[in-house]
Design an enzyme around this catalytic site. Sequence first.
Site, PDB file in Angstrom:
ATOM      1  N   HIS A 101       8.708   1.820  61.744  1.00 23.96           N
ATOM      2  CA  HIS A 101       9.716   2.447  62.604  1.00 23.96           C
ATOM      3  C   HIS A 101       9.603   1.992  64.055  1.00 23.96           C
ATOM      4  O   HIS A 101      10.531   2.180  64.833  1.00 23.96           O
ATOM      5  CB  HIS A 101       9.614   3.974  62.516  1.00 23.96           C
ATOM      6  CG  HIS A 101      10.041   4.504  61.188  1.00 23.96           C
ATOM      7  ND1 HIS A 101      11.251   5.119  60.971  1.00 23.96           N
ATOM      8  CD2 HIS A 101       9.437   4.477  59.971  1.00 23.96           C
ATOM      9  CE1 HIS A 101      11.364   5.458  59.707  1.00 23.96           C
ATOM     10  NE2 HIS A 101      10.265   5.085  59.069  1.00 23.96           N
ATOM     11  N   ASP A 127      11.341   0.462  72.297  1.00 20.95           N
ATOM     12  CA  ASP A 127      11.558   1.454  71.251  1.00 20.95           C
ATOM     13  C   ASP A 127      11.983   0.761  69.968  1.00 20.95           C
ATOM     14  O   ASP A 127      12.772  -0.189  70.017  1.00 20.95           O
ATOM     15  CB  ASP A 127      12.648   2.445  71.688  1.00 20.95           C
ATOM     16  CG  ASP A 127      12.345   3.865  71.241  1.00 20.95           C
ATOM     17  OD1 ASP A 127      11.719   4.018  70.172  1.00 20.95           O
ATOM     18  OD2 ASP A 127      12.729   4.802  71.952  1.00 20.95           O
TER      19      ASP A 127
END
Length: 486
Positions: free
Chosen positions: A157, A364
Amino acid sequence: MNLVVVSNRVAHGKANEPMTGGLAAALLPVVEKSGAIWVGSSGRVRDRMQKEPFAEIEALGSGALALLDLPAAHYGGFYEGFANSALWPALHSRSDLIRVSQNDYRSYREVNAFVARALLRFLKKETVFWVQDYHFLALGAELRELGVTEPIGFFLHTPWPGRGIFECVLRHRELAEAMLAYDLIGFQTEEDCQNFIDYLRSVPGLKLNDDIVFSRHGRTRLAVFPIGIDAEKFASAATKALTHPDVSRLRRSLNGEKLAIGVDRLDYSKGLINRISAFDRMWTQEPALLRTVSLLQIATPSRGAIEVYGKLQSDVAKLVGEVNGRHGEVDWTPIRYLNKGFGQAVLAGLYRAAEVGVVTPLQDGMNLVAKEYVAAQNPADPGVLVLSKFAGAANELDTALLVNPHDIEGMANAIALALAMPLAERRMRYEAMMRKLRGHTIQHWFAEFVEALQACRIDRSAGALVRIGATPLWSMRSARGGVRFR
Ligand code: F6P
């Protein structure tokens, strides 16, 4: 097929509970529908080895949620240690923040091995394991050690950094080698996948054939699966949330003033200091914007036992105090700063109440807040997303106002531009982003990964037939026409 999904953090089935982190919240609705067994940490630890490692197994949709108490002796070294003081900083390109010992690495491997042993309980003939995120890079290898030959997939992720940075991680070679026990490794972006390939080619010197890497474990397929959201569901949650007391109170308190919103875990990767500095700069250089826009910054405390997180918490609080002290008035507070979490249903309403969404991480993996902010907007009068180009979401949401979070002045200008943007342009940008969000939902992501994982195993057994159960979610083909391999 008997799907077993594994992640460190899991979510319970209550839509209104605050959830830390995007992974658990994103997975909940799809796992619930799929009938999978979701295995994760109970958040508690136990002292002695247990005969029965599962603290609780409860129903979750048509499947189950199985919670493990992790071994007390290794939990700190695993979670605060190797996972969040070596891997997390490295994966977010902050090798300067790596603080870790050989003991932490041992604990990380012990916890991976412990979870692997616990998973055997769910091993049946047609089991498929899908492991999530950086806490479990070595879980596949531990399962193989235990003799598991069933398909095992892994999805990261977070970002995967440049080769030089991953080399700063203690025992990096051993870890990357262990990862190749997975049949399929999924990344959020092309860049993450390419960085992993560069590392494999140049450090262990492995051979690749397109998207397949060959190692002592056999073949591993590397592919990109950007995670999505259920945009329609989020949009309708936002409409419903307008009457929620928290949302109505917020709207009333604004007195016609505009609102910008930021929602993040309190993490150094989220760029909170830079974002607040940008608002400070904007109000200083354009005093006409004082009293016309305020920032609601929700910053959920996270990993408080790690020193750098404690320091960040006081640095952000101090800066917010200074900015409010500098620009505030007796009847006006520039930044409303909250250290608590909100459930998805309320968040949807808060996003809708804001004319600007500021999602400006330094790095991110994806950042689902960016996607949720867009989905929550009123189509007739949408707000504007100001998005860091270093969030995975920027690949799809390229009609947001993209910013470099290190350029404070550039961010200040982008926020001012967002506030002044004419309706026609806001709608054009919003519609382009919604098309992307609708075209690739969390349901597509889930189905595509499971389908690709099964396909890898079919390849591996040289055409042997793998029977696929008639489960609605993963039998559904992607709207884009199938799996996206590199
Ligand atoms: O990789 C992203 C993620 O798994 C998110 O779900 C969450 O933001 C974070 O990492 C994990 O946070 P925590 O340490 O609170 O579980």
